[in-house]
Design an enzyme around this catalytic site. Structure first.
Site, PDB file in Angstrom:
ATOM      1  N   ASP A   1       0.824  -1.204   0.000  1.00 11.65           N
ATOM      2  CA  ASP A   1       0.000   0.000   0.000  1.00 11.65           C
ATOM      3  C   ASP A   1       0.867   1.267   0.000  1.00 11.65           C
ATOM      4  O   ASP A   1       1.865   1.336   0.731  1.00 11.65           O
ATOM      5  CB  ASP A   1      -0.847  -0.053   1.285  1.00 11.65           C
ATOM      6  CG  ASP A   1      -1.932   0.994   1.355  1.00 11.65           C
ATOM      7  OD1 ASP A   1      -2.870   0.913   0.557  1.00 11.65           O
ATOM      8  OD2 ASP A   1      -1.834   1.883   2.219  1.00 11.65           O
TER       9      ASP A   1
ATOM     10  N   GLU B   1       1.671  -0.525  -4.958  1.00 11.23           N
ATOM     11  CA  GLU B   1       0.720   0.526  -5.305  1.00 11.23           C
ATOM     12  C   GLU B   1       1.513   1.831  -5.328  1.00 11.23           C
ATOM     13  O   GLU B   1       1.931   2.328  -4.294  1.00 11.23           O
ATOM     14  CB  GLU B   1      -0.397   0.629  -4.262  1.00 11.23           C
ATOM     15  CG  GLU B   1      -1.411   1.684  -4.681  1.00 11.23           C
ATOM     16  CD  GLU B   1      -2.182   2.339  -3.538  1.00 11.23           C
ATOM     17  OE1 GLU B   1      -3.288   2.824  -3.779  1.00 11.23           O
ATOM     18  OE2 GLU B   1      -1.651   2.407  -2.407  1.00 11.23           O
TER      19      GLU B   1
HETATM   20  C1  GLC Z   1      -4.235   2.960  -0.445  1.00 12.67           C
HETATM   21  C2  GLC Z   1      -5.458   2.100  -0.325  1.00 12.67           C
HETATM   22  C3  GLC Z   1      -6.623   2.964   0.034  1.00 12.67           C
HETATM   23  C4  GLC Z   1      -6.340   3.646   1.343  1.00 12.67           C
HETATM   24  C5  GLC Z   1      -5.016   4.411   1.279  1.00 12.67           C
HETATM   25  C6  GLC Z   1      -4.556   4.825   2.640  1.00 12.67           C
HETATM   26  O1  GLC Z   1      -4.323   3.861  -1.479  1.00 12.67           O
HETATM   27  O2  GLC Z   1      -5.665   1.398  -1.510  1.00 12.67           O
HETATM   28  O3  GLC Z   1      -7.822   2.239   0.129  1.00 12.67           O
HETATM   29  O4  GLC Z   1      -7.361   4.550   1.653  1.00 12.67           O
HETATM   30  O5  GLC Z   1      -4.002   3.591   0.769  1.00 12.67           O
HETATM   31  O6  GLC Z   1      -4.189   3.708   3.374  1.00 12.67           O
END
Ligand code: GLC
Length: 546
Positions: free
Chosen positions: A207, A283
Protein backbone atom coordinates in the site's frame (compact mmCIF):
# COMPACT_ATOMS: atom_id res chain seq x y z
CA UNK A 1 5.32 -24.97 -9.54
CA UNK A 2 7.05 -22.23 -11.39
CA UNK A 3 8.72 -19.58 -9.26
CA UNK A 4 7.53 -16.95 -11.71
CA UNK A 5 3.88 -18.09 -11.68
CA UNK A 6 2.85 -14.45 -11.31
CA UNK A 7 4.21 -13.47 -14.75
CA UNK A 8 0.94 -14.36 -16.44
CA UNK A 9 -1.30 -14.91 -13.42
CA UNK A 10 -4.84 -13.69 -12.97
CA UNK A 11 -5.29 -12.37 -9.46
CA UNK A 12 -8.68 -11.77 -7.89
CA UNK A 13 -8.96 -8.96 -5.34
CA UNK A 14 -11.12 -9.72 -2.32
CA UNK A 15 -12.29 -6.80 -0.22
CA UNK A 16 -13.16 -8.78 2.92
CA UNK A 17 -15.60 -6.25 4.34
CA UNK A 18 -17.85 -6.73 1.31
CA UNK A 19 -17.09 -10.20 -0.04
CA UNK A 20 -19.20 -12.50 2.13
CA UNK A 21 -20.26 -12.99 5.77
CA UNK A 22 -20.41 -16.34 7.51
CA UNK A 23 -23.35 -15.48 9.77
CA UNK A 24 -25.80 -12.67 10.24
CA UNK A 25 -23.26 -9.85 10.17
CA UNK A 26 -23.81 -6.88 7.90
CA UNK A 27 -20.08 -6.88 7.05
CA UNK A 28 -17.98 -9.69 5.63
CA UNK A 29 -15.52 -11.87 7.55
CA UNK A 30 -12.76 -14.40 6.92
CA UNK A 31 -15.01 -17.45 7.36
CA UNK A 32 -17.22 -15.84 4.72
CA UNK A 33 -14.21 -15.58 2.43
CA UNK A 34 -13.48 -19.26 3.00
CA UNK A 35 -17.10 -20.10 2.11
CA UNK A 36 -16.87 -18.17 -1.15
CA UNK A 37 -13.42 -19.26 -2.21
CA UNK A 38 -14.45 -22.31 -4.25
CA UNK A 39 -16.52 -20.06 -6.56
CA UNK A 40 -13.51 -17.87 -7.13
CA UNK A 41 -11.27 -20.84 -7.83
CA UNK A 42 -13.92 -22.10 -10.27
CA UNK A 43 -13.53 -18.89 -12.26
CA UNK A 44 -10.04 -20.04 -13.14
CA UNK A 45 -7.93 -17.43 -11.37
CA UNK A 46 -4.46 -18.22 -10.00
CA UNK A 47 -4.39 -16.17 -6.82
CA UNK A 48 -6.36 -13.90 -4.54
CA UNK A 49 -5.26 -10.62 -3.02
CA UNK A 50 -6.98 -9.80 0.26
CA UNK A 51 -7.43 -6.17 1.29
CA UNK A 52 -6.67 -5.61 5.01
CA UNK A 53 -8.38 -7.72 7.68
CA UNK A 54 -5.98 -6.70 10.45
CA UNK A 55 -6.85 -5.13 13.81
CA UNK A 56 -8.24 -1.72 12.98
CA UNK A 57 -10.65 0.94 14.25
CA UNK A 58 -11.80 1.12 10.59
CA UNK A 59 -11.35 4.87 10.12
CA UNK A 60 -10.26 4.01 6.56
CA UNK A 61 -11.90 0.63 6.09
CA UNK A 62 -9.01 -1.32 7.59
CA UNK A 63 -6.13 0.65 6.02
CA UNK A 64 -5.69 2.17 9.51
CA UNK A 65 -4.02 -0.70 11.31
CA UNK A 66 -3.60 -0.87 15.07
CA UNK A 67 -1.90 -4.28 15.04
CA UNK A 68 -0.41 -5.53 11.79
CA UNK A 69 0.09 -9.00 13.10
CA UNK A 70 -3.42 -9.71 14.28
CA UNK A 71 -6.90 -10.10 12.79
CA UNK A 72 -9.65 -7.69 13.69
CA UNK A 73 -12.39 -9.47 15.68
CA UNK A 74 -14.99 -8.28 13.17
CA UNK A 75 -13.18 -10.37 10.55
CA UNK A 76 -12.39 -13.33 12.83
CA UNK A 77 -9.18 -14.57 14.38
CA UNK A 78 -5.64 -15.51 13.45
CA UNK A 79 -6.83 -19.12 13.29
CA UNK A 80 -9.37 -18.06 10.66
CA UNK A 81 -6.59 -16.39 8.67
CA UNK A 82 -4.53 -19.57 8.81
CA UNK A 83 -7.57 -21.64 7.80
CA UNK A 84 -8.15 -19.27 4.89
CA UNK A 85 -4.56 -19.58 3.68
CA UNK A 86 -4.84 -23.38 3.85
CA UNK A 87 -8.22 -23.43 2.13
CA UNK A 88 -6.87 -21.30 -0.70
CA UNK A 89 -3.84 -23.52 -1.13
CA UNK A 90 -6.01 -26.61 -1.22
CA UNK A 91 -7.99 -25.03 -4.05
CA UNK A 92 -4.75 -24.26 -5.90
CA UNK A 93 -4.95 -20.53 -5.22
CA UNK A 94 -1.99 -18.44 -4.02
CA UNK A 95 -2.64 -15.85 -1.34
CA UNK A 96 -1.42 -12.25 -1.50
CA UNK A 97 -2.12 -10.05 1.52
CA UNK A 98 -2.13 -6.29 1.84
CA UNK A 99 0.85 -4.69 3.57
CA UNK A 100 0.59 -1.11 4.79
CA UNK A 101 4.06 0.30 5.51
CA UNK A 102 3.33 4.03 5.18
CA UNK A 103 1.13 4.61 8.21
CA UNK A 104 -0.56 3.00 11.19
CA UNK A 105 -3.75 3.70 13.12
CA UNK A 106 -3.74 6.46 15.73
CA UNK A 107 -4.79 3.65 18.10
CA UNK A 108 -1.57 1.71 17.42
CA UNK A 109 0.38 1.30 20.66
CA UNK A 110 3.33 3.20 19.18
CA UNK A 111 1.28 6.26 18.40
CA UNK A 112 -0.32 6.24 21.83
CA UNK A 113 3.16 6.00 23.37
CA UNK A 114 4.33 8.86 21.17
CA UNK A 115 1.48 11.08 22.33
CA UNK A 116 2.46 10.40 25.94
CA UNK A 117 6.18 10.98 25.41
CA UNK A 118 8.19 14.19 25.39
CA UNK A 119 9.21 16.17 22.33
CA UNK A 120 12.33 14.66 20.66
CA UNK A 121 11.76 11.31 22.38
CA UNK A 122 12.48 8.04 20.61
CA UNK A 123 8.72 7.32 20.75
CA UNK A 124 7.94 10.45 18.76
CA UNK A 125 10.76 9.82 16.31
CA UNK A 126 8.88 6.77 15.00
CA UNK A 127 6.46 9.28 13.46
CA UNK A 128 6.76 12.77 12.01
CA UNK A 129 6.15 15.17 14.91
CA UNK A 130 6.96 18.85 14.37
CA UNK A 131 6.37 22.14 16.13
CA UNK A 132 3.79 24.37 14.51
CA UNK A 133 4.59 27.65 12.86
CA UNK A 134 3.76 31.10 14.18
CA UNK A 135 4.57 32.54 17.59
CA UNK A 136 2.20 30.13 19.33
CA UNK A 137 2.77 27.18 17.00
CA UNK A 138 -0.83 27.30 15.89
CA UNK A 139 -0.12 26.93 12.17
CA UNK A 140 0.84 23.60 10.58
CA UNK A 141 4.60 23.01 10.18
CA UNK A 142 4.35 23.33 6.39
CA UNK A 143 1.85 23.45 3.52
CA UNK A 144 1.58 19.71 2.81
CA UNK A 145 -1.93 18.53 1.99
CA UNK A 146 -3.60 15.21 2.81
CA UNK A 147 -4.73 12.91 0.00
CA UNK A 148 -8.07 12.89 1.81
CA UNK A 149 -8.29 16.74 1.75
CA UNK A 150 -7.27 19.35 4.30
CA UNK A 151 -3.86 19.81 5.91
CA UNK A 152 -1.61 16.76 6.21
CA UNK A 153 -0.92 17.77 9.83
CA UNK A 154 -3.01 17.55 12.98
CA UNK A 155 -2.14 19.24 16.24
CA UNK A 156 -1.91 17.20 19.42
CA UNK A 157 -2.96 18.18 22.91
CA UNK A 158 -0.51 17.87 25.79
CA UNK A 159 -1.35 16.04 29.02
CA UNK A 160 -2.04 19.37 30.75
CA UNK A 161 -4.56 20.32 28.06
CA UNK A 162 -2.32 22.82 26.30
CA UNK A 163 -1.88 22.57 22.51
CA UNK A 164 1.11 20.48 21.53
CA UNK A 165 3.12 19.47 18.47
CA UNK A 166 1.69 18.47 15.10
CA UNK A 167 1.97 15.06 13.43
CA UNK A 168 1.96 14.13 9.77
CA UNK A 169 -0.74 12.04 8.06
CA UNK A 170 -0.83 11.83 4.29
CA UNK A 171 -4.31 10.31 4.63
CA UNK A 172 -6.83 10.67 7.50
CA UNK A 173 -5.76 12.08 10.91
CA UNK A 174 -6.43 8.57 12.25
CA UNK A 175 -3.54 7.34 10.05
CA UNK A 176 -0.28 8.87 11.30
CA UNK A 177 2.64 8.31 8.89
CA UNK A 178 5.58 6.39 10.28
CA UNK A 179 9.16 7.57 9.93
CA UNK A 180 11.05 5.00 7.86
CA UNK A 181 14.44 6.61 8.64
CA UNK A 182 13.97 5.22 12.17
CA UNK A 183 15.61 1.74 12.48
CA UNK A 184 12.92 0.55 14.90
CA UNK A 185 10.25 1.32 12.33
CA UNK A 186 12.20 -0.54 9.67
CA UNK A 187 12.71 -3.53 11.94
CA UNK A 188 9.10 -3.73 13.00
CA UNK A 189 7.70 -3.31 9.50
CA UNK A 190 10.00 -6.03 8.19
CA UNK A 191 8.94 -8.27 11.08
CA UNK A 192 5.36 -7.92 9.87
CA UNK A 193 6.41 -9.30 6.49
CA UNK A 194 8.13 -12.21 8.24
CA UNK A 195 5.07 -12.83 10.39
CA UNK A 196 2.74 -13.27 7.41
CA UNK A 197 5.32 -15.25 5.47
CA UNK A 198 5.49 -17.60 8.47
CA UNK A 199 1.72 -18.04 8.15
CA UNK A 200 2.24 -19.22 4.58
CA UNK A 201 1.21 -16.28 2.39
CA UNK A 202 2.60 -16.11 -1.14
CA UNK A 203 3.08 -12.39 -1.49
CA UNK A 204 2.14 -8.83 -0.65
CA UNK A 205 0.34 -5.94 -2.24
CA UNK A 206 2.22 -2.95 -0.87
CA UNK A 207 0.00 0.00 0.00
CA UNK A 208 1.14 3.56 -0.81
CA UNK A 209 4.61 2.33 -1.71
CA UNK A 210 5.36 5.71 -3.27
CA UNK A 211 4.88 7.52 0.07
CA UNK A 212 7.31 5.79 2.40
CA UNK A 213 10.00 8.49 2.29
CA UNK A 214 9.40 12.16 3.06
CA UNK A 215 11.62 15.16 2.62
CA UNK A 216 13.06 15.26 6.13
CA UNK A 217 13.73 19.01 5.88
CA UNK A 218 9.95 19.36 5.81
CA UNK A 219 10.18 22.20 3.32
CA UNK A 220 7.00 23.52 1.70
CA UNK A 221 5.74 21.74 -1.40
CA UNK A 222 5.43 23.76 -4.61
CA UNK A 223 1.84 23.61 -5.83
CA UNK A 224 0.78 21.43 -2.91
CA UNK A 225 -2.83 21.19 -4.12
CA UNK A 226 -1.69 20.35 -7.66
CA UNK A 227 0.34 17.47 -6.27
CA UNK A 228 -2.71 15.92 -4.62
CA UNK A 229 -4.86 16.60 -7.68
CA UNK A 230 -2.23 14.78 -9.75
CA UNK A 231 -3.20 11.46 -8.18
CA UNK A 232 -6.96 12.05 -8.27
CA UNK A 233 -8.43 9.64 -10.77
CA UNK A 234 -11.59 11.71 -11.19
CA UNK A 235 -9.53 14.66 -12.45
CA UNK A 236 -7.66 12.65 -15.07
CA UNK A 237 -9.18 12.98 -18.54
CA UNK A 238 -6.34 11.81 -20.76
CA UNK A 239 -5.55 15.35 -21.95
CA UNK A 240 -1.90 16.43 -22.31
CA UNK A 241 -2.42 18.67 -19.24
CA UNK A 242 -3.57 15.77 -17.11
CA UNK A 243 -0.53 13.74 -18.14
CA UNK A 244 1.72 16.70 -17.34
CA UNK A 245 0.08 17.16 -13.94
CA UNK A 246 0.95 13.58 -13.03
CA UNK A 247 4.65 14.37 -13.30
CA UNK A 248 4.35 16.63 -10.24
CA UNK A 249 4.54 13.47 -8.17
CA UNK A 250 8.18 12.71 -9.20
CA UNK A 251 10.54 13.22 -6.32
CA UNK A 252 8.07 15.57 -4.61
CA UNK A 253 8.31 16.29 -0.87
CA UNK A 254 6.07 13.36 0.00
CA UNK A 255 5.81 11.01 -2.99
CA UNK A 256 8.08 8.96 -5.21
CA UNK A 257 11.26 10.07 -3.47
CA UNK A 258 14.49 8.42 -4.43
CA UNK A 259 15.28 7.44 -0.82
CA UNK A 260 12.31 5.10 -0.57
CA UNK A 261 13.96 2.55 -2.82
CA UNK A 262 16.36 1.70 -0.02
CA UNK A 263 13.33 0.57 2.04
CA UNK A 264 11.96 -1.39 -0.88
CA UNK A 265 15.26 -3.25 -1.13
CA UNK A 266 15.01 -4.14 2.57
CA UNK A 267 11.57 -5.64 1.98
CA UNK A 268 12.73 -7.57 -1.04
CA UNK A 269 15.64 -9.01 0.92
CA UNK A 270 13.20 -10.39 3.48
CA UNK A 271 11.10 -12.01 0.74
CA UNK A 272 14.13 -13.46 -0.98
CA UNK A 273 15.35 -14.94 2.28
CA UNK A 274 12.15 -17.02 2.47
CA UNK A 275 11.24 -18.44 -0.93
CA UNK A 276 11.89 -17.78 -4.57
CA UNK A 277 8.25 -17.96 -5.66
CA UNK A 278 6.89 -14.98 -3.72
CA UNK A 279 5.47 -11.87 -5.34
CA UNK A 280 5.24 -8.24 -4.24
CA UNK A 281 3.20 -5.68 -6.13
CA UNK A 282 3.52 -1.98 -5.46
CA UNK A 283 0.72 0.53 -5.31
CA UNK A 284 2.53 3.59 -6.62
CA UNK A 285 0.71 6.22 -8.63
CA UNK A 286 3.79 7.44 -10.47
CA UNK A 287 4.38 8.69 -13.97
CA UNK A 288 5.93 8.48 -16.55
CA UNK A 289 6.63 4.74 -16.92
CA UNK A 290 10.40 5.31 -16.42
CA UNK A 291 9.58 6.34 -12.83
CA UNK A 292 7.41 3.25 -12.41
CA UNK A 293 10.17 0.98 -13.66
CA UNK A 294 12.40 2.07 -10.78
CA UNK A 295 10.11 0.18 -8.41
CA UNK A 296 10.64 -3.12 -10.21
CA UNK A 297 14.41 -3.23 -10.47
CA UNK A 298 15.72 -6.75 -9.82
CA UNK A 299 16.18 -6.18 -6.08
CA UNK A 300 12.94 -4.26 -5.56
CA UNK A 301 9.27 -5.17 -6.06
CA UNK A 302 8.28 -7.86 -8.55
CA UNK A 303 5.47 -5.81 -10.01
CA UNK A 304 3.87 -2.39 -9.96
CA UNK A 305 0.24 -1.61 -10.71
CA UNK A 306 -0.26 -0.09 -14.12
CA UNK A 307 -2.35 2.96 -13.35
CA UNK A 308 -1.65 4.31 -16.81
CA UNK A 309 -3.94 1.64 -18.22
CA UNK A 310 -6.46 1.83 -15.38
CA UNK A 311 -7.26 5.48 -16.12
CA UNK A 312 -7.25 5.21 -19.93
CA UNK A 313 -10.54 6.47 -21.41
CA UNK A 314 -12.64 4.26 -23.74
CA UNK A 315 -10.94 5.26 -26.93
CA UNK A 316 -8.65 3.24 -29.18
CA UNK A 317 -5.90 5.82 -29.24
CA UNK A 318 -5.70 6.13 -25.46
CA UNK A 319 -5.98 2.41 -24.84
CA UNK A 320 -3.54 1.59 -27.63
CA UNK A 321 -1.04 4.16 -26.34
CA UNK A 322 -1.29 2.89 -22.77
CA UNK A 323 -0.80 -0.71 -23.95
CA UNK A 324 2.13 0.17 -26.21
CA UNK A 325 3.83 2.27 -23.52
CA UNK A 326 3.51 -0.62 -21.10
CA UNK A 327 4.77 -3.23 -23.53
CA UNK A 328 7.61 -1.06 -24.83
CA UNK A 329 9.87 -1.94 -21.97
CA UNK A 330 9.02 -5.50 -21.04
CA UNK A 331 12.54 -5.94 -19.71
CA UNK A 332 11.58 -3.79 -16.76
CA UNK A 333 9.37 -6.56 -15.40
CA UNK A 334 6.06 -8.14 -16.18
CA UNK A 335 3.23 -5.82 -17.01
CA UNK A 336 0.18 -5.70 -14.78
CA UNK A 337 -3.31 -4.74 -15.85
CA UNK A 338 -6.25 -3.71 -13.69
CA UNK A 339 -9.50 -2.03 -14.66
CA UNK A 340 -10.65 -1.00 -11.23
CA UNK A 341 -10.11 -1.68 -7.54
CA UNK A 342 -11.56 -0.70 -4.15
CA UNK A 343 -10.31 2.90 -4.60
CA UNK A 344 -11.76 3.60 -8.03
CA UNK A 345 -15.17 3.58 -9.66
CA UNK A 346 -16.12 0.20 -11.09
CA UNK A 347 -15.05 -0.14 -14.71
CA UNK A 348 -18.64 -0.38 -16.06
CA UNK A 349 -19.42 2.92 -14.32
CA UNK A 350 -16.20 4.62 -15.40
CA UNK A 351 -16.95 3.70 -19.00
CA UNK A 352 -20.37 5.34 -18.96
CA UNK A 353 -22.62 3.08 -16.87
CA UNK A 354 -25.87 1.42 -17.89
CA UNK A 355 -26.05 -1.28 -20.57
CA UNK A 356 -23.46 0.55 -22.66
CA UNK A 357 -21.00 0.84 -19.77
CA UNK A 358 -21.42 -2.87 -19.05
CA UNK A 359 -20.90 -3.77 -22.73
CA UNK A 360 -17.72 -1.68 -22.77
CA UNK A 361 -16.52 -3.23 -19.51
CA UNK A 362 -17.06 -6.71 -20.95
CA UNK A 363 -15.18 -5.72 -24.10
CA UNK A 364 -12.32 -4.20 -22.12
CA UNK A 365 -12.07 -7.22 -19.83
CA UNK A 366 -11.75 -9.47 -22.89
CA UNK A 367 -9.09 -7.22 -24.40
CA UNK A 368 -7.20 -7.10 -21.11
CA UNK A 369 -7.25 -10.86 -20.64
CA UNK A 370 -5.51 -11.21 -24.00
CA UNK A 371 -2.53 -9.08 -22.96
CA UNK A 372 0.78 -10.46 -21.72
CA UNK A 373 1.42 -10.11 -18.00
CA UNK A 374 -0.79 -10.39 -14.92
CA UNK A 375 -4.37 -9.26 -14.70
CA UNK A 376 -5.95 -8.10 -11.44
CA UNK A 377 -9.73 -8.47 -11.19
CA UNK A 378 -11.57 -6.58 -8.46
CA UNK A 379 -14.40 -8.53 -6.83
CA UNK A 380 -17.70 -7.95 -8.63
CA UNK A 381 -16.05 -7.04 -11.93
CA UNK A 382 -16.73 -10.61 -13.06
CA UNK A 383 -20.43 -9.95 -12.33
CA UNK A 384 -20.47 -6.76 -14.39
CA UNK A 385 -21.48 -4.75 -11.34
CA UNK A 386 -21.73 -0.99 -11.50
CA UNK A 387 -21.16 1.53 -8.72
CA UNK A 388 -24.10 1.95 -6.37
CA UNK A 389 -25.46 5.36 -5.58
CA UNK A 390 -24.98 5.01 -1.83
CA UNK A 391 -27.28 7.22 0.30
CA UNK A 392 -25.37 9.99 2.07
CA UNK A 393 -26.46 8.64 5.45
CA UNK A 394 -24.58 5.37 4.76
CA UNK A 395 -21.40 6.85 3.33
CA UNK A 396 -18.37 5.77 5.32
CA UNK A 397 -15.35 6.81 3.26
CA UNK A 398 -13.18 9.50 4.92
CA UNK A 399 -12.82 11.07 1.46
CA UNK A 400 -16.55 11.90 1.54
CA UNK A 401 -16.45 13.19 5.11
CA UNK A 402 -13.24 15.20 4.80
CA UNK A 403 -14.28 16.86 1.54
CA UNK A 404 -17.58 17.92 3.12
CA UNK A 405 -19.38 15.78 0.53
CA UNK A 406 -17.69 17.52 -2.42
CA UNK A 407 -16.09 14.21 -3.42
CA UNK A 408 -18.36 11.17 -3.29
CA UNK A 409 -15.54 8.90 -2.23
CA UNK A 410 -15.19 5.18 -2.84
CA UNK A 411 -18.19 3.58 -1.15
CA UNK A 412 -20.07 3.09 -4.44
CA UNK A 413 -17.62 0.35 -5.47
CA UNK A 414 -17.55 -1.30 -2.03
CA UNK A 415 -21.15 -2.51 -1.68
CA UNK A 416 -21.38 -6.14 -0.50
CA UNK A 417 -21.46 -8.70 -3.31
CA UNK A 418 -24.69 -10.40 -4.40
CA UNK A 419 -24.40 -14.19 -4.24
CA UNK A 420 -27.87 -15.73 -4.57
CA UNK A 421 -31.60 -15.22 -4.14
CA UNK A 422 -33.88 -12.40 -5.12
CA UNK A 423 -33.75 -10.01 -2.19
CA UNK A 424 -31.01 -8.30 -0.16
CA UNK A 425 -28.64 -9.39 1.18
CA UNK A 426 -28.60 -11.76 -1.80
CA UNK A 427 -26.85 -14.48 0.16
CA UNK A 428 -24.08 -12.16 1.36
CA UNK A 429 -25.08 -13.02 4.93
CA UNK A 430 -28.18 -14.28 6.71
CA UNK A 431 -29.08 -10.67 7.51
CA UNK A 432 -31.37 -8.72 5.17
CA UNK A 433 -29.27 -5.59 5.55
CA UNK A 434 -25.65 -4.89 4.69
CA UNK A 435 -23.29 -2.12 5.84
CA UNK A 436 -23.84 -0.41 2.48
CA UNK A 437 -27.27 -1.22 1.02
CA UNK A 438 -27.46 -3.35 -2.10
CA UNK A 439 -29.81 -2.26 -4.88
CA UNK A 440 -32.83 -4.49 -5.61
CA UNK A 441 -31.80 -4.66 -9.29
CA UNK A 442 -28.90 -6.88 -8.25
CA UNK A 443 -31.35 -9.81 -8.15
CA UNK A 444 -30.50 -10.58 -11.78
CA UNK A 445 -26.77 -10.12 -11.19
CA UNK A 446 -26.19 -12.59 -8.38
CA UNK A 447 -23.50 -15.20 -8.92
CA UNK A 448 -26.21 -17.86 -8.80
CA UNK A 449 -28.31 -16.16 -11.51
CA UNK A 450 -25.29 -15.60 -13.69
CA UNK A 451 -24.11 -19.17 -13.40
CA UNK A 452 -27.39 -20.23 -14.99
CA UNK A 453 -27.17 -17.70 -17.83
CA UNK A 454 -24.83 -18.86 -20.59
CA UNK A 455 -24.26 -15.29 -21.80
CA UNK A 456 -23.73 -13.64 -18.41
CA UNK A 457 -20.66 -11.59 -17.62
CA UNK A 458 -19.61 -14.28 -15.15
CA UNK A 459 -19.65 -16.97 -17.83
CA UNK A 460 -17.88 -14.67 -20.28
CA UNK A 461 -15.04 -14.10 -17.81
CA UNK A 462 -14.86 -17.79 -17.03
CA UNK A 463 -14.65 -18.62 -20.75
CA UNK A 464 -12.00 -15.98 -21.35
CA UNK A 465 -9.95 -17.37 -18.48
CA UNK A 466 -10.34 -20.90 -19.81
CA UNK A 467 -9.08 -19.94 -23.25
CA UNK A 468 -6.30 -17.83 -21.77
CA UNK A 469 -5.26 -20.81 -19.72
CA UNK A 470 -5.30 -23.17 -22.69
CA UNK A 471 -3.27 -20.83 -24.87
CA UNK A 472 -0.91 -19.45 -22.32
CA UNK A 473 2.06 -21.58 -23.26
CA UNK A 474 1.49 -21.29 -27.01
CA UNK A 475 -0.15 -18.36 -28.84
CA UNK A 476 -0.41 -16.14 -25.78
CA UNK A 477 3.25 -16.64 -25.02
CA UNK A 478 4.09 -14.55 -28.09
CA UNK A 479 4.69 -10.82 -27.91
CA UNK A 480 1.70 -8.93 -29.31
CA UNK A 481 1.58 -6.32 -32.02
CA UNK A 482 -0.93 -3.53 -31.51
CA UNK A 483 -2.57 -1.77 -34.45
CA UNK A 484 -5.06 1.04 -34.38
CA UNK A 485 -7.48 1.43 -37.23
CA UNK A 486 -9.99 4.17 -36.46
CA UNK A 487 -12.19 2.81 -33.70
CA UNK A 488 -10.72 -0.66 -33.98
CA UNK A 489 -7.87 -1.80 -31.78
CA UNK A 490 -6.28 -4.95 -33.11
CA UNK A 491 -3.98 -7.08 -31.05
CA UNK A 492 -2.18 -9.92 -32.72
CA UNK A 493 -0.46 -12.69 -30.78
CA UNK A 494 0.82 -15.46 -32.98
CA UNK A 495 -2.25 -17.08 -34.56
CA UNK A 496 -4.75 -15.30 -32.31
CA UNK A 497 -6.24 -11.93 -33.19
CA UNK A 498 -8.13 -9.84 -30.68
CA UNK A 499 -10.13 -6.96 -32.04
CA UNK A 500 -11.97 -4.33 -30.03
CA UNK A 501 -14.44 -1.90 -31.51
CA UNK A 502 -14.66 1.12 -29.19
CA UNK A 503 -17.18 2.84 -31.45
CA UNK A 504 -20.95 2.74 -31.12
CA UNK A 505 -21.62 1.35 -34.57
CA UNK A 506 -20.74 -1.98 -36.18
CA UNK A 507 -17.58 -1.99 -38.31
CA UNK A 508 -17.18 -4.30 -41.28
CA UNK A 509 -14.19 -6.60 -41.01
CA UNK A 510 -13.15 -9.74 -42.85
CA UNK A 511 -11.89 -12.55 -40.73
CA UNK A 512 -10.21 -15.84 -41.39
CA UNK A 513 -10.64 -18.57 -38.83
CA UNK A 514 -13.07 -19.01 -35.95
CA UNK A 515 -14.56 -16.78 -33.34
CA UNK A 516 -13.20 -18.01 -30.02
CA UNK A 517 -14.81 -15.44 -27.78
CA UNK A 518 -17.25 -12.58 -28.17
CA UNK A 519 -17.77 -10.06 -25.37
CA UNK A 520 -21.33 -9.31 -26.47
CA UNK A 521 -24.31 -11.31 -25.38
CA UNK A 522 -25.26 -12.24 -28.95
CA UNK A 523 -22.47 -13.50 -31.14
CA UNK A 524 -24.39 -14.12 -34.38
CA UNK A 525 -23.01 -10.87 -35.84
CA UNK A 526 -19.72 -12.59 -36.58
CA UNK A 527 -21.33 -14.39 -39.50
CA UNK A 528 -22.46 -11.04 -40.86
CA UNK A 529 -18.90 -9.82 -41.29
CA UNK A 530 -19.04 -6.83 -39.00
CA UNK A 531 -18.05 -6.42 -35.40
CA UNK A 532 -20.71 -4.65 -33.28
CA UNK A 533 -19.92 -1.48 -31.34
CA UNK A 534 -18.41 -1.76 -27.84
CA UNK A 535 -17.32 -5.31 -28.50
CA UNK A 536 -14.19 -7.46 -28.38
CA UNK A 537 -13.68 -10.62 -30.41
CA UNK A 538 -10.99 -13.23 -30.02
CA UNK A 539 -10.37 -14.98 -33.32
CA UNK A 540 -8.13 -17.61 -34.72
CA UNK A 541 -6.56 -16.32 -37.91
CA UNK A 542 -6.41 -12.70 -38.97
CA UNK A 543 -8.71 -9.78 -39.68
CA UNK A 544 -8.69 -7.13 -42.36
CA UNK A 545 -10.92 -4.25 -43.34
CA UNK A 546 -12.85 -5.02 -46.53
C1 GLC B 1 -4.23 2.96 -0.45
C2 GLC B 1 -5.46 2.10 -0.32
C3 GLC B 1 -6.62 2.96 0.03
C4 GLC B 1 -6.34 3.65 1.34
C5 GLC B 1 -5.02 4.41 1.28
C6 GLC B 1 -4.56 4.82 2.64
O1 GLC B 1 -4.32 3.86 -1.48
O2 GLC B 1 -5.67 1.40 -1.51
O3 GLC B 1 -7.82 2.24 0.13
O4 GLC B 1 -7.36 4.55 1.65
O5 GLC B 1 -4.00 3.59 0.77
O6 GLC B 1 -4.19 3.71 3.37
Amino acid sequence: MSSTWWHDAVIYQIYPRSFRASGSQTQGDLQGVIAGLASIAALGVDAVWLSPFYASPMADSGYDISDHRNVDPRFGSLDDARALINAAHELGLRIIVDYVPNHVSDQHVWFQEALNSPIDSMERNRFHFRDGKGSDGSEPPNNWISVFNGPAWTRTTNADGSPGQWYLHLFAPEQPDVNWTNPQVQQDMLDTLRFWLDQGVDGFRVDVAMGMAKDMTYADQDDAQGLIDAIRLDLFDGSPESFERRELVNNSRIFDRDELHEYVRMMRAVLDSYRDDLVSVAEAWVYPPERAHRYIRPDEFHQIFNFDFLVAPWDTQHLGDAISRTLADMTAGTPTWALDNHDTPRVATRLGGGPEGVARARALMCLTLALPGSVYIYQGQELGLEDVNVPDSERDDPVWHRSGGAQLGRDGARVPLPWAGDAPSFGFSTSTTTWLSQPHQWASLTREAQQADEQSTLNLVRRALDIRHDLRDTSLAQHPTVTIDGELLILRRDDITVVTNTGQDPRPISTTGDLLLCSRRVSADHAQGSIPGNTTWWLTGSVSRP
